[in-house]
Write an enzyme that holds these catalytic residues in place. Sequence first.
Site, PDB file in Angstrom:
ATOM      1  CG  HIS A 109      11.624   6.098   9.910  1.00 57.87           C
ATOM      2  ND1 HIS A 109      10.407   6.689  10.062  1.00 57.87           N
ATOM      3  CD2 HIS A 109      11.488   5.196   8.908  1.00 57.87           C
ATOM      4  CE1 HIS A 109       9.547   6.175   9.188  1.00 57.87           C
ATOM      5  NE2 HIS A 109      10.180   5.256   8.480  1.00 57.87           N
ATOM      6  CG  ASP A 112      11.447   9.368  12.267  1.00 57.13           C
ATOM      7  OD1 ASP A 112      11.603   9.930  11.173  1.00 57.13           O
ATOM      8  OD2 ASP A 112      10.800   8.313  12.424  1.00 57.13           O
ATOM      9  CD  GLU A 276       0.802   2.388   6.177  1.00 55.14           C
ATOM     10  OE1 GLU A 276       1.864   2.239   6.822  1.00 55.14           O
ATOM     11  OE2 GLU A 276       0.570   3.357   5.444  1.00 55.14           O
ATOM     12  CG  HIS A 279       1.089   0.465   2.724  1.00 52.65           C
ATOM     13  ND1 HIS A 279       2.286   0.124   3.311  1.00 52.65           N
ATOM     14  CD2 HIS A 279       1.034   1.819   2.758  1.00 52.65           C
ATOM     15  CE1 HIS A 279       2.916   1.231   3.684  1.00 52.65           C
ATOM     16  NE2 HIS A 279       2.172   2.269   3.366  1.00 52.65           N
TER      17      HIS A 279
HETATM   18  C1  XLS Z   1       5.227   4.497   4.186  1.00 49.90           C
HETATM   19  C2  XLS Z   1       5.354   3.551   5.281  1.00 49.90           C
HETATM   20  C3  XLS Z   1       6.342   3.954   6.359  1.00 49.90           C
HETATM   21  C4  XLS Z   1       6.699   2.760   7.203  1.00 49.90           C
HETATM   22  C5  XLS Z   1       7.942   2.928   8.003  1.00 49.90           C
HETATM   23  O1  XLS Z   1       4.318   4.436   3.383  1.00 49.90           O
HETATM   24  O2  XLS Z   1       4.089   3.317   5.806  1.00 49.90           O
HETATM   25  O3  XLS Z   1       5.835   4.991   7.120  1.00 49.90           O
HETATM   26  O4  XLS Z   1       5.660   2.417   8.054  1.00 49.90           O
HETATM   27  O5  XLS Z   1       9.052   3.168   7.223  1.00 49.90           O
HETATM   28 NI    NI Z   2       3.663   2.275   7.599  1.00 45.91          NI
HETATM   29 NI    NI Z   3       2.330   4.084   4.423  1.00 43.78          NI
END
Ligand code: XLS
Ligand code: NI
Ligand code: NI
Length: 447
Positions: A109, A112, A276, A279
């Site tokens: 990011h 970061d 992800e 998620h």
């Molecule tokens: C948060 C997300 C984040 C994204 C990037 O839950 O996974 O880390 O991958 O902003």
């Molecule tokens: Ni992520």
């Molecule tokens: Ni995440």
Amino acid sequence: MTDIFIGNQTYFPEITRKIPFEGIESDSPLAFKFYDEDKVIAGKTMKEHLRFSACYWHTFCGKGSDPFGPGTQNYPWDAVNDPMTAAKHKLDAAFEFFSKLGVPYYCFHDRDLAPEGTSPIDSENRLMELADMARERQNATGVRLLWGTANLFSHPRYMNGAATNPDFNVLAHAGSQVKSALDATIALDGENYVFWGGREGYTSLLNTRTDIEIENMARFLQAARDYGRACGFTGTFLIEPKPMEPMKHQYDFDAQTVIGFLRHHGLENDFKLNIEANHATLASHTFSHELQMSVDAGLLGSIDANRGDPQNGWDTDQFPTDIYDTTQAMMVLLSAGGFQSGGLNFDAKLRRESTDLEDMFVAHIGGMDAFARGLEVADYLLNKTDLKVRKTLRYSSFSHGKGADFQMGKLSLRQLFSHAESMGELKQTSGKQEYLENLINQALVRA
Ligand code: XLS
Ligand code: NI
Ligand code: NI
């Protein structure tokens, strides 16, 4: 390491060489058991298949704080007071880590890489200063940028959202950040650019116009796409679905929601999905389900590799260790022909209680091994068992005759009626799920 590094300092002195592949007989915690980067599977090396990436945020910025206590990690690169100097030390530590671990990619990011400045232009200058330094380190180490993104969720100004904020002025701020983050990504030859809509959602309908917010999000993404393309960005834009946390309702709930949104707003030629694992769990899906939905739509872009905890509802971002799960993910990916611009980014963090610097290596080694083994097992299942053939046969009634006519849109409901009438009672066909599950266990041992 090379002398472009600012402090002539090594941050991981105990790791004296690149992590080697030693195979399953090795007892060393600092060696790969399955990830042999040059091993060829189905025509490509493991390195080419898996395209591993380490994330900057959890690995170098996250200090292990939780709602009940502060960070527990004492990183040597944070041991200076000036935030820009600390950012430069962190950059050196990061590239030393990437090289010693042997990951070909990283992700960041904007915040970061460089701390926020006093205004958008000050922040941009800081970011580009660090990006220039990152460029030198990319050239020196061969490590490349898988994707960049903007952190549009941590600063208090984004508490009501970024692109979906009810206040246009906040949206403009978010736009300024995306512009700078895209500039940095392009300067670093990033292969993708990610949008994770951390605060793009809402908590209460009592104060929210969801219609305005979702339309604004689409316009914002179109503007980012247009800017990126005008500046020569040829990579893929990615949306990372997540159903909740931090917001109660997030607009990018899951893969199918995002696919519908992209198509509705004409974004499907420039955007794909970054799936992800954790998620998926939060959306009550499996990881492989989310991957499959994306593949079916031709929109699988990249993967954030991690795992959640089956007993709670948080984004725990643990390192992936479950080979059963990585196998199923790799089956979807291999069947789809593998990654194009995407990769496997470890959006994963050490537990708060894991405080040795070595643990960073151990955790990534475990995740890389889990996916390398998943790749081997998936390849075995697809090529050395009858799993694929059975799947094809299960749908064979659509490959000829009336079934094929139906698929081509040639049969009406009346014709379906007459066909059913002509047939009498049907023979049952077993789905064979247990047989197939047993095949996976056999492959886990045999492959
Ligand atoms: C948060 C997300 C984040 C994204 C990037 O839950 O996974 O880390 O991958 O902003
Ligand atoms: Ni992520
Ligand atoms: Ni995440």
